[in-house]
Design a protein around this motif. Structure first.
Motif, PDB file in Angstrom:
ATOM      1  N   UNK A  17       0.761  -1.403  -0.009  1.00  6.87           N
ATOM      2  CA  UNK A  17      -0.046   0.068  -0.077  1.00  6.87           C
ATOM      3  C   UNK A  17       0.764   1.378   0.070  1.00  6.87           C
ATOM      4  N   UNK A  18       0.363   2.243   0.759  1.00  7.17           N
ATOM      5  CA  UNK A  18       1.199   3.451   0.836  1.00  7.17           C
ATOM      6  C   UNK A  18       2.578   3.677   1.226  1.00  7.17           C
ATOM      7  N   UNK A  19       2.824   2.395   2.416  1.00  6.60           N
ATOM      8  CA  UNK A  19       4.019   2.397   2.754  1.00  6.60           C
ATOM      9  C   UNK A  19       5.094   1.787   1.685  1.00  6.60           C
ATOM     10  N   UNK A  20       4.537   0.829   1.021  1.00  7.35           N
ATOM     11  CA  UNK A  20       5.421   0.490  -0.283  1.00  7.35           C
ATOM     12  C   UNK A  20       5.550   1.210  -1.099  1.00  7.35           C
ATOM     13  N   UNK A  21       4.563   1.931  -1.476  1.00 13.98           N
ATOM     14  CA  UNK A  21       4.824   3.215  -2.722  1.00 13.98           C
ATOM     15  C   UNK A  21       5.660   4.226  -2.152  1.00 13.98           C
ATOM     16  N   UNK A  22       5.774   4.669  -0.870  1.00 13.30           N
ATOM     17  CA  UNK A  22       6.654   5.713  -0.265  1.00 13.30           C
ATOM     18  C   UNK A  22       7.982   5.080  -0.175  1.00 13.30           C
ATOM     19  N   UNK A  23       8.329   3.937   0.331  1.00 15.07           N
ATOM     20  CA  UNK A  23       9.561   3.389   0.264  1.00 15.07           C
ATOM     21  C   UNK A  23      10.391   3.438  -0.865  1.00 15.07           C
ATOM     22  N   UNK A  24       9.549   2.737  -1.942  1.00 14.21           N
ATOM     23  CA  UNK A  24       9.951   2.794  -3.334  1.00 14.21           C
ATOM     24  C   UNK A  24      10.278   4.329  -4.031  1.00 14.21           C
ATOM     25  N   UNK A 217       3.746  10.841  -2.769  1.00 10.71           N
ATOM     26  CA  UNK A 217       4.547  12.022  -3.237  1.00 10.71           C
ATOM     27  C   UNK A 217       4.177  13.022  -2.104  1.00 10.71           C
ATOM     28  N   UNK A 218       3.205  13.180  -1.436  1.00 13.53           N
ATOM     29  CA  UNK A 218       2.997  14.106  -0.256  1.00 13.53           C
ATOM     30  C   UNK A 218       3.809  13.878   1.147  1.00 13.53           C
ATOM     31  N   UNK A 219       4.121  12.591   1.174  1.00 15.35           N
ATOM     32  CA  UNK A 219       4.976  12.155   2.223  1.00 15.35           C
ATOM     33  C   UNK A 219       6.339  12.385   1.849  1.00 15.35           C
ATOM     34  N   UNK A 220       6.807  12.305   0.637  1.00 12.71           N
ATOM     35  CA  UNK A 220       8.071  12.893   0.156  1.00 12.71           C
ATOM     36  C   UNK A 220       8.379  14.150   0.209  1.00 12.71           C
ATOM     37  N   UNK A 221       7.587  14.859  -0.157  1.00 14.82           N
ATOM     38  CA  UNK A 221       7.562  16.210   0.084  1.00 14.82           C
ATOM     39  C   UNK A 221       7.807  16.719   1.487  1.00 14.82           C
ATOM     40  N   UNK A 222       6.879  16.336   2.464  1.00 16.34           N
ATOM     41  CA  UNK A 222       7.203  16.665   3.958  1.00 16.34           C
ATOM     42  C   UNK A 222       8.136  16.224   4.461  1.00 16.34           C
ATOM     43  N   UNK A 223       8.910  14.884   3.953  1.00 15.69           N
ATOM     44  CA  UNK A 223      10.138  14.439   4.317  1.00 15.69           C
ATOM     45  C   UNK A 223      11.432  15.017   4.059  1.00 15.69           C
ATOM     46  N   UNK A 224      11.198  15.700   2.961  1.00 19.62           N
ATOM     47  CA  UNK A 224      12.481  16.097   1.992  1.00 19.62           C
ATOM     48  C   UNK A 224      13.106  17.221   2.639  1.00 19.62           C
ATOM     49  N   UNK A 225      14.335  17.725   2.187  1.00 20.09           N
ATOM     50  CA  UNK A 225      14.984  18.744   2.665  1.00 20.09           C
ATOM     51  C   UNK A 225      14.440  20.105   1.985  1.00 20.09           C
ATOM     52  N   UNK A 226      13.730  20.002   0.917  1.00 25.75           N
ATOM     53  CA  UNK A 226      13.176  21.291   0.427  1.00 25.75           C
ATOM     54  C   UNK A 226      11.843  21.890   1.208  1.00 25.75           C
ATOM     55  N   UNK A 227      11.327  21.033   2.219  1.00 29.04           N
ATOM     56  CA  UNK A 227      10.327  21.379   3.174  1.00 29.04           C
ATOM     57  C   UNK A 227      10.776  21.699   4.440  1.00 29.04           C
ATOM     58  N   UNK A 228      12.059  22.392   4.508  1.00 31.18           N
ATOM     59  CA  UNK A 228      12.627  22.706   5.802  1.00 31.18           C
ATOM     60  C   UNK A 228      11.824  23.453   6.723  1.00 31.18           C
TER      61      UNK A 228
END
Length: 252
Positions: A17-24, A217-228
């Motif tokens: 599910x969402x976790x697998x998509x996020x990890x990938x 995609x939303x999780x990646x945004x929140x986790x990434x350096x660009x959303x500092x």
């Protein structure tokens, strides 16, 4: 994109599910990723698969320590492991209420508690919790599930306040009804799966279910350096379900 190059991420419930998509997605964008799951047998390289039961503190601590050791530390925690529940406040017994809270809320507490010592050593520390539109919108037949996600929403805000001065950002994503294995099982069990799917799609203004990739995609945004500069935020990924109030199609 390589915005996660060199970062170390841990994703719970990452085998489907969402976790697998996020990890990938995180791995594709350069992160070194460990997946914690009750059954990680479907996880493939380059992801690091680790078995953990988020209702067992010792299991979580061991897995987080192993992940941090293998990756050389942790920068990102995605608290995604969770289960669903159906029914009104009358329909689930005390044991079910305790179990769903144990997974959906205390599971995040246990994982964050184990990961914080490693996150404090990171220059790009971030925690993203998977919440739900059920935390902010009243949905029928979801009393228990909604209660857990309301707790996750409040927990996210409290954690963000507690750890902002340590350089650790904490946010959550609030998906609408997502096309995940749990929803698939719910539809399969319905008397009329096609009609139930149509009803779930119709309550989202976009007229369709949210995809796991869109939540990732939303999780990646929140986790990434660009959303500092982003912390203590709930990002809706719900096809407009929470905020939009459309007129019937015939009245356009």
């Amino acid at each position: 994109m390589s915005d996660f190059a060199g970062l170390r991420a841990l994703v719970t419930g990452g085998a489907s599910g969402i976790g697998r998509a996020t990890a990938g997605l995180l791995a594709a964008r350069g992160a070194h990723v460990a997946v914690l799951d009750l059954d990680p047998s479907a996880v493939r390289q380059p992801l690091l698969a680790l078995r953990a039961d988020v209702t067992d503190d010792a299991s979580v601590r061991t897995a987080v320590q192993e992940a941090a050791g293998a990756l050389g530390g942790l920068d990102i925690l995605v608290n995604n492991a969770g289960i669903g529940a159906q029914g009104t406040v009358e329909d689930n017994d005390d044991a079910e209420w305790r179990h769903v809270f144990d997974v959906n809320v205390l599971g995040m507490v246990r994982t964050a508690r184990a990961a914080l010592p490693y996150l404090r050593r990171s220059d790009h520390a971030a925690i993203v919790n998977t919440c739900s539109v059920a935390a902010t919108a009243g949905l029928p037949q979801r009393a228990l599930y909604s209660a857990t996600k309301g707790a996750v929403y409040s927990l996210t805000l409290a954690m963000a306040a507690d750890h902002v001065r340590e350089g650790i950002r904490v946010n959550c994503v609030n998906p609408g009804t997502a096309d995940t294995p749990w929803i698939g099982r719910l539809l399969d069990a319905a008397p009329d799966p096609a009609a139930e799917r149509a009803a779930l799609e119709a309550r989202q203004p976009t007229g369709r279910l949210v995809s796991a990739a869109e939540v990732a995609g939303a999780i990646a945004y929140l986790a990434g350096p660009l959303s500092g500069a982003t912390t203590g935020t709930a990002l809706a990924v719900d096809g407009g379900m929470q905020g939009l109030r459309l007129r019937p199609a015939a009245d356009r």
